[in-house]
Design an enzyme around this catalytic site. Structure first.
Site, PDB file in Angstrom:
ATOM      1  CE  LYS B 221      30.352  37.607  27.653  1.00 12.03           C
ATOM      2  NZ  LYS B 221      31.764  37.879  27.319  1.00 12.03           N
ATOM      3  CG  ASP B 249      32.436  41.402  27.496  1.00 16.52           C
ATOM      4  OD1 ASP B 249      32.887  42.037  26.527  1.00 16.52           O
ATOM      5  OD2 ASP B 249      32.894  40.312  27.870  1.00 16.52           O
ATOM      6  CD  GLU B 275      35.198  42.152  29.810  1.00 19.79           C
ATOM      7  OE1 GLU B 275      34.597  42.260  30.896  1.00 19.79           O
ATOM      8  OE2 GLU B 275      35.659  41.066  29.395  1.00 19.79           O
ATOM      9  CD  GLU B 304      37.815  38.492  26.502  1.00 23.37           C
ATOM     10  OE1 GLU B 304      37.141  38.909  27.462  1.00 23.37           O
ATOM     11  OE2 GLU B 304      37.405  37.610  25.728  1.00 23.37           O
ATOM     12  CG  ASP B 327      43.485  35.417  28.913  1.00 26.36           C
ATOM     13  OD1 ASP B 327      42.268  35.330  28.696  1.00 26.36           O
ATOM     14  OD2 ASP B 327      44.259  34.442  28.831  1.00 26.36           O
ATOM     15  CG  HIS B 354      39.281  36.930  30.070  1.00 27.11           C
ATOM     16  ND1 HIS B 354      39.893  35.919  29.350  1.00 27.11           N
ATOM     17  CD2 HIS B 354      37.967  36.869  29.772  1.00 27.11           C
ATOM     18  CE1 HIS B 354      38.975  35.293  28.631  1.00 27.11           C
ATOM     19  NE2 HIS B 354      37.807  35.840  28.857  1.00 27.11           N
ATOM     20  CB  ALA B 355      38.590  33.810  34.646  1.00 28.22           C
TER      21      ALA B 355
END
Lengths: 445, 445
Positions: B221, B249, B275, B304, B327, B354-355
């Protein structure tokens, strides 16, 4: 005495059984019951309240009411001065709460709820200042006005500094324009004549009446049947003559290519805009339609379901939208509408607000009048929607004379509904609904 | 015995206090409590049920639960065969109810609720057929599969006929790919090492553990502090070596130009994708970022919070997205995910779902495995997110071996949670929440 703190936030589920009359019927909305979550913010000064609404077409209005209740926790207990001294930041707090942001962000149910709460805050502010909202905005210093806007995700097309510059440039002639508005009002168009559910005879009668009232701009709903549309457009064009304005609205009924093909068939009726030709989310689709239809003199209009400033930004900068239809209750209240009005000005796109429903005319007239006085300085290609439904429920209903909105004089955002209407139309306990349910015309769920 | 009718639809508000551990912390989501509305559809055959979820990060989960209850009226009483014989049409009914469509359309709270209900319908279908969802999809005739999709607003890029053709072309080698999946699984990447709230020491330990477990793809992140990001990216790149994959991300933290400038500073760590660099609604902004960063070998990934197929259509056709992050719970369930998977294939954009959250890994693995077997036929540049949180609450948690999702074998969509977890984590009455509330760590509102 000025209030210092928001002490409570209540919301009521108000609905009108408009589907019984087929008012508001179009290609997508076959039987709407115009509705609103009705928000009241109370303060530590008895009687000083902010009222706000957002708009829905019936079912699910209670979901938005529920969302308002969740949001209200962020408003109750807040100091009035702190909200208005940095309203842009407070707006960001409401729309970007750490956990709730996931439910949007800034779209759908949560954003409609934000609109209701934020509109109530502006109504309160205008009442505290003792001015109608348009006047509160018009009198505000550019810096102050810009401080109410959350510029996140807008910097690539507009910065706060640039917005202040734009507003300063538009100060010239402000007083003359305000005087002009007070004398003549802001041009509107009527949608009341051309609903899909109406027979030709009814359209004819309503058009004649509107012409007599001074309207020169007319909108018809299209998109269900091409033959039907061709006949109705020609009928209206014949009734209103060659020089008045004819607009059509497909309410998202078409695919991209279908929109282009369909509108080519109607072009001989001299159409100024095609509204919502396809999905409100399809910026690039609208752009393709605009490129195909602009040579025929037809512009693309959209916005009543455009979810936020970020979508408007793209519609405006790409050329996908020739008429920018802000909505006082779909965007997150006045703050975000100001953002879009400023972006539209930058790109030279006229703002022609969506109205109708319940209360949308009352609210959005303030934004149009402000736009003219302080931002656009022009009436060219500009007109605000008007429908003659449900105004009787408001304490200070909008006034339209000779096809123009006359600036409201009462302090506030013209939201206040009559207590009797609120009581009669509260779903499902109000008198009107109890009668309809008892007669079997509606089912309480 | 096969069920014939949906007899009831219940929903429970399930939340996990993940914010206590700062799991899931990023630049926008500082303290999420991973949550889900948990839907159960019962049928006229006792024990044959469909379970479905959507995902939220805490507050407002009850608003989505409320929306599910409203939608459930359109599902209860429906004949099972009629739903599955024209699932595309039923999906359209759910998303386009005359009055409720106004609350979206197809976005935000309403669409999240649609996802939960639709996922439950697919779980039920797979259970009736006695297959895991990926296998139900993989065995379906192209015509049948395409019939589950609502193609509205997609015709300018994909028609049903074209979709059927695409699927037929991809039939070659299907059995080999299914065998390959069963033997080796579908590649995933781990996000568990690089949350913003973690200290460098923790990142280091988690990276080493992930490498030992066989992971070769890592996500960190970014977006809060440039110096911090540079240090962390270099640290992870050093830990994972020059050939493994590093993704970052920003969770929508940046303005458009800021994203470009910031990522140029991180490029020396060899980043495969950035992302969510900015607002999920800003297609043209992403396009601008992609054009600026692609020469540096950095692709743009998003999805997402991409609200529906219409937005994905534009991201895909404009080149704004180099990695398509569907998603399972943001889009309107399996049907709309299939639509996006097919469009991505048409434009040659790899689908990298995305998960994480709660249950997203369990669900989305089915879609990736189907994508490989029946649509893309390729693993190049493809990987599905994996996080090692909250799997213990599922009856058949996803299995990851050597950095690959191993295809689930149990019938259904892998949604079923343990009854004890549902009871313990139901908000606010479950045992875990009652303890936290009693200890003063949470407030029941």
């Amino acid at each position: 005495m000025a209030p210092t703190v928001i002490t409570a936030c209540s919301v009521r589920d108000i609905r009108f059984p408009t589907s019984l009359e087929r008012d508001g019927s179009d290609a997508m909305n076959k039987a709407p019951d115009y509705s609103c979550p009705y928000v009241v913010l109370t303060t530590d000064v008895v009687g000083v309240e902010g009222h706000g609404i957002t708009f829905t077409v019936g079912k699910g209005n209670e979901i938005v009411c529920h969302a308002v209740r969740v949001l209200s926790k962020m408003v109750v207990g807040q100091k009035v001065n702190e909200i208005y001294s940095d309203f842009g930041k407070f707006w960001q707090t409401l729309t970007s709460e750490d956990q709730m942001r996931w439910l949007g962000p800034e779209k759908g149910v949560m954003h409609l709820a934000v609109a209701a709460v934020v509109n109530a805050l502006w109504d309160l502010w205008a009442k505290i200042e003792g001015k109608p909202l348009w006047k509160l905005l018009a009198d505000m210093e550019p810096e102050k006005l810009v401080s109410t806007i959350d510029f996140r995700y807008m910097h690539d097309v507009l910065t706060p500094e640039e917005a202040i510059e734009m507003l300063k440039k538009s100060q010239d002639g402000k007083q003359e324009r305000e005087a002009e508005m007070l004398a003549k009002g802001y041009p509107c168009y009527t949608t009341s004549c051309g609903w899909l559910g109406y027979e030709d005879e009814k359209i004819e009668r309503l058009c004649r009446e509107a012409l007599e009232e001074g309207f020169t701009r007319f909108k018809a709903k299209v998109g269900a049947d091409i033959e039907d549309d061709r006949r109705r457009c020609r009928l209206i064009r014949k009734l209103i003559g060659p020089n008045n304005i004819l607009l059509v609205d497909a309410n998202q009924r078409w695919e991209v290519q279908q929109a282009i093909d369909w509108m080519k068939e109607l072009a001989d009726s001299k159409i100024t805009w095609i509204e919502e030709p396809t999905s409100p989310d399809d910026i690039l689709g609208h752009l393709q339609i605009a490129k195909a239809l602009n040579p025929l003199g037809i512009g693309v209009a959209t916005g009543e379901q455009c979810q936020n400033r970020i979508m408007f930004k793209q519609f405006l900068k790409s050329g996908a939208m020739q008429f920018c239809q802000i909505d006082s209750c779909r965007l997150g209240g006045v703050n975000e509408n100001l953002a879009v009005i400023l972006m539209a000005h930058k790109f030279g796109v006229p703002v022609c607000p969506h109205a109708g429903g319940v209360g949308l005319c009352e609210l959005v007239q303030h934004l149009s009048i402000f736009d003219y006085i302080c931002v656009s300085g022009s009436l060219e290609n500009r007109m605000t929607e008007y429908l003659d439904h449900l105004h009787q429920h408001f304490k200070a209903p909008c006034v339209v004379r000779e096809g123009n909105y006359i600036p409201p004089q009462a302090a506030g955002y013209s939201v206040d509904m009559k207590e009797s209407s609120l009581n009669d139309y509260e779903w499902p306990t109000g008198r009107v609904w109890q009668d309809l349910i008892a007669s079997g015309k509606y089912t309480a769920e």
